[in-house]
Design a protein around this motif. Structure first.
Motif, PDB file in Angstrom:
ATOM      1  N   LEU A  28     -11.336 -41.244  15.354  1.00 29.79           N
ATOM      2  CA  LEU A  28     -11.979 -41.601  16.625  1.00 29.79           C
ATOM      3  C   LEU A  28     -13.306 -40.877  16.802  1.00 29.79           C
ATOM      4  O   LEU A  28     -14.291 -41.469  17.244  1.00 29.79           O
ATOM      5  CB  LEU A  28     -11.046 -41.283  17.796  1.00 29.79           C
ATOM      6  CG  LEU A  28      -9.894 -42.248  18.017  1.00 29.79           C
ATOM      7  CD1 LEU A  28      -8.970 -41.723  19.098  1.00 29.79           C
ATOM      8  CD2 LEU A  28     -10.420 -43.614  18.393  1.00 29.79           C
ATOM      9  N   LEU A  29     -13.310 -39.605  16.468  1.00 31.42           N
ATOM     10  CA  LEU A  29     -14.565 -38.846  16.581  1.00 31.42           C
ATOM     11  C   LEU A  29     -15.629 -39.396  15.641  1.00 31.42           C
ATOM     12  O   LEU A  29     -16.812 -39.477  16.000  1.00 31.42           O
ATOM     13  CB  LEU A  29     -14.311 -37.369  16.292  1.00 31.42           C
ATOM     14  CG  LEU A  29     -13.519 -36.613  17.354  1.00 31.42           C
ATOM     15  CD1 LEU A  29     -13.193 -35.202  16.872  1.00 31.42           C
ATOM     16  CD2 LEU A  29     -14.297 -36.561  18.659  1.00 31.42           C
ATOM     17  N   GLU A  30     -15.203 -39.795  14.449  1.00 31.61           N
ATOM     18  CA  GLU A  30     -16.151 -40.381  13.497  1.00 31.61           C
ATOM     19  C   GLU A  30     -16.723 -41.689  14.029  1.00 31.61           C
ATOM     20  O   GLU A  30     -17.932 -41.940  13.960  1.00 31.61           O
ATOM     21  CB  GLU A  30     -15.437 -40.620  12.173  1.00 31.61           C
ATOM     22  CG  GLU A  30     -16.333 -41.139  11.073  1.00 31.61           C
ATOM     23  CD  GLU A  30     -15.559 -41.321   9.775  1.00 31.61           C
ATOM     24  OE1 GLU A  30     -15.849 -42.303   9.067  1.00 31.61           O
ATOM     25  OE2 GLU A  30     -14.675 -40.495   9.480  1.00 31.61           O
ATOM     26  N   TRP A  31     -15.875 -42.557  14.602  1.00 40.80           N
ATOM     27  CA  TRP A  31     -16.351 -43.820  15.160  1.00 40.80           C
ATOM     28  C   TRP A  31     -17.247 -43.596  16.377  1.00 40.80           C
ATOM     29  O   TRP A  31     -18.223 -44.308  16.575  1.00 40.80           O
ATOM     30  CB  TRP A  31     -15.181 -44.725  15.540  1.00 40.80           C
ATOM     31  CG  TRP A  31     -14.650 -45.465  14.348  1.00 40.80           C
ATOM     32  CD1 TRP A  31     -13.534 -45.187  13.638  1.00 40.80           C
ATOM     33  CD2 TRP A  31     -15.264 -46.576  13.695  1.00 40.80           C
ATOM     34  NE1 TRP A  31     -13.389 -46.058  12.599  1.00 40.80           N
ATOM     35  CE2 TRP A  31     -14.435 -46.934  12.604  1.00 40.80           C
ATOM     36  CE3 TRP A  31     -16.418 -47.307  13.922  1.00 40.80           C
ATOM     37  CZ2 TRP A  31     -14.731 -47.983  11.760  1.00 40.80           C
ATOM     38  CZ3 TRP A  31     -16.697 -48.365  13.072  1.00 40.80           C
ATOM     39  CH2 TRP A  31     -15.873 -48.685  12.009  1.00 40.80           C
ATOM     40  N   MET A  32     -16.906 -42.600  17.201  1.00 39.65           N
ATOM     41  CA  MET A  32     -17.766 -42.292  18.345  1.00 39.65           C
ATOM     42  C   MET A  32     -19.148 -41.854  17.876  1.00 39.65           C
ATOM     43  O   MET A  32     -20.164 -42.262  18.442  1.00 39.65           O
ATOM     44  CB  MET A  32     -17.128 -41.188  19.204  1.00 39.65           C
ATOM     45  CG  MET A  32     -15.984 -41.681  20.062  1.00 39.65           C
ATOM     46  SD  MET A  32     -15.096 -40.373  20.941  1.00 39.65           S
ATOM     47  CE  MET A  32     -16.390 -39.369  21.590  1.00 39.65           C
ATOM     48  N   TYR A  33     -19.188 -41.026  16.818  1.00 37.80           N
ATOM     49  CA  TYR A  33     -20.474 -40.584  16.292  1.00 37.80           C
ATOM     50  C   TYR A  33     -21.268 -41.770  15.755  1.00 37.80           C
ATOM     51  O   TYR A  33     -22.459 -41.909  16.029  1.00 37.80           O
ATOM     52  CB  TYR A  33     -20.259 -39.548  15.184  1.00 37.80           C
ATOM     53  CG  TYR A  33     -21.543 -39.148  14.514  1.00 37.80           C
ATOM     54  CD1 TYR A  33     -22.455 -38.324  15.166  1.00 37.80           C
ATOM     55  CD2 TYR A  33     -21.861 -39.608  13.246  1.00 37.80           C
ATOM     56  CE1 TYR A  33     -23.639 -37.969  14.559  1.00 37.80           C
ATOM     57  CE2 TYR A  33     -23.037 -39.261  12.635  1.00 37.80           C
ATOM     58  CZ  TYR A  33     -23.932 -38.436  13.292  1.00 37.80           C
ATOM     59  OH  TYR A  33     -25.101 -38.090  12.695  1.00 37.80           O
ATOM     60  N   ARG A  34     -20.607 -42.662  15.011  1.00 47.35           N
ATOM     61  CA  ARG A  34     -21.304 -43.848  14.484  1.00 47.35           C
ATOM     62  C   ARG A  34     -21.819 -44.724  15.616  1.00 47.35           C
ATOM     63  O   ARG A  34     -22.921 -45.256  15.541  1.00 47.35           O
ATOM     64  CB  ARG A  34     -20.354 -44.669  13.613  1.00 47.35           C
ATOM     65  CG  ARG A  34     -20.082 -44.065  12.278  1.00 47.35           C
ATOM     66  CD  ARG A  34     -19.197 -44.983  11.479  1.00 47.35           C
ATOM     67  NE  ARG A  34     -18.807 -44.380  10.218  1.00 47.35           N
ATOM     68  CZ  ARG A  34     -17.946 -44.927   9.380  1.00 47.35           C
ATOM     69  NH1 ARG A  34     -17.399 -46.091   9.674  1.00 47.35           N
ATOM     70  NH2 ARG A  34     -17.639 -44.327   8.266  1.00 47.35           N
ATOM     71  N   PHE A  35     -21.011 -44.885  16.660  1.00 47.16           N
ATOM     72  CA  PHE A  35     -21.421 -45.710  17.790  1.00 47.16           C
ATOM     73  C   PHE A  35     -22.632 -45.101  18.486  1.00 47.16           C
ATOM     74  O   PHE A  35     -23.583 -45.798  18.830  1.00 47.16           O
ATOM     75  CB  PHE A  35     -20.259 -45.842  18.774  1.00 47.16           C
ATOM     76  CG  PHE A  35     -20.594 -46.672  19.978  1.00 47.16           C
ATOM     77  CD1 PHE A  35     -20.730 -48.045  19.881  1.00 47.16           C
ATOM     78  CD2 PHE A  35     -20.789 -46.068  21.209  1.00 47.16           C
ATOM     79  CE1 PHE A  35     -21.038 -48.810  20.986  1.00 47.16           C
ATOM     80  CE2 PHE A  35     -21.100 -46.818  22.317  1.00 47.16           C
ATOM     81  CZ  PHE A  35     -21.232 -48.186  22.211  1.00 47.16           C
ATOM     82  N   ARG A  36     -22.624 -43.790  18.689  1.00 44.11           N
ATOM     83  CA  ARG A  36     -23.769 -43.124  19.331  1.00 44.11           C
ATOM     84  C   ARG A  36     -25.034 -43.275  18.506  1.00 44.11           C
ATOM     85  O   ARG A  36     -26.105 -43.526  19.044  1.00 44.11           O
ATOM     86  CB  ARG A  36     -23.467 -41.646  19.557  1.00 44.11           C
ATOM     87  CG  ARG A  36     -22.549 -41.394  20.692  1.00 44.11           C
ATOM     88  CD  ARG A  36     -22.432 -39.916  20.969  1.00 44.11           C
ATOM     89  NE  ARG A  36     -21.381 -39.679  21.921  1.00 44.11           N
ATOM     90  CZ  ARG A  36     -20.513 -38.697  21.849  1.00 44.11           C
ATOM     91  NH1 ARG A  36     -20.570 -37.843  20.862  1.00 44.11           N
ATOM     92  NH2 ARG A  36     -19.583 -38.549  22.755  1.00 44.11           N
ATOM     93  N   LEU A  42     -30.644 -48.632  18.254  1.00 47.02           N
ATOM     94  CA  LEU A  42     -30.981 -49.869  18.945  1.00 47.02           C
ATOM     95  C   LEU A  42     -31.894 -49.613  20.134  1.00 47.02           C
ATOM     96  O   LEU A  42     -32.824 -50.378  20.392  1.00 47.02           O
ATOM     97  CB  LEU A  42     -29.715 -50.583  19.411  1.00 47.02           C
ATOM     98  CG  LEU A  42     -28.891 -51.264  18.323  1.00 47.02           C
ATOM     99  CD1 LEU A  42     -27.591 -51.785  18.905  1.00 47.02           C
ATOM    100  CD2 LEU A  42     -29.681 -52.390  17.700  1.00 47.02           C
ATOM    101  N   ALA A  43     -31.637 -48.543  20.865  1.00 47.39           N
ATOM    102  CA  ALA A  43     -32.483 -48.221  22.004  1.00 47.39           C
ATOM    103  C   ALA A  43     -33.896 -47.877  21.554  1.00 47.39           C
ATOM    104  O   ALA A  43     -34.881 -48.299  22.174  1.00 47.39           O
ATOM    105  CB  ALA A  43     -31.881 -47.060  22.793  1.00 47.39           C
TER     106      ALA A  43
END
Length: 98
Positions: A28-36, A42-43
């Motif tokens: 989950l932490l890895e996916w959160m980092y990738r999402f951030r 994108l921003a």
């Protein structure tokens, strides 16, 4: 890692649950980092990307639509039936107010 091993050197149910929960937490932490990272990319891309000409085209389409609507509204309001209805409505409102 010693706390996960049971008395006889085997995995216990509790230690297996702890190990799996840590694996899930790590994923989950890895996916959160990738999402951030992807959202920040994108921003940044959205801020730096130029949209020259898009606003001009949008304003032109909006202006044409507003003019068409205004012309239609003018045609409806200037018809004799609607004009009479509006003048009757205004005269009735003035009689009630005064």
């Amino acid at each position: 890692m010693r706390r996960w091993i049971g008395r006889r050197g085997r995995w216990t149910l509790a230690s297996e649950l702890v190990r799996r929960s840590l694996v899930v937490e790590h994923r989950l932490l890895e996916w959160m980092y990738r999402f951030r990272v992807s959202t920040s990319k994108l921003a940044t891309l959205a801020r730096t990307r130029s949209e020259a000409g898009m606003s001009t085209a949008e304003y032109a389409v909006g202006t044409i639509a507003a003019c068409a609507f205004a012309g239609l509204l003018f045609k409806i309001v200037s018809s004799p039936d609607v004009r009479k209805m509006l003048s009757d409505l205004i005269s009735r409102a003035l009689k009630l107010a005064g």
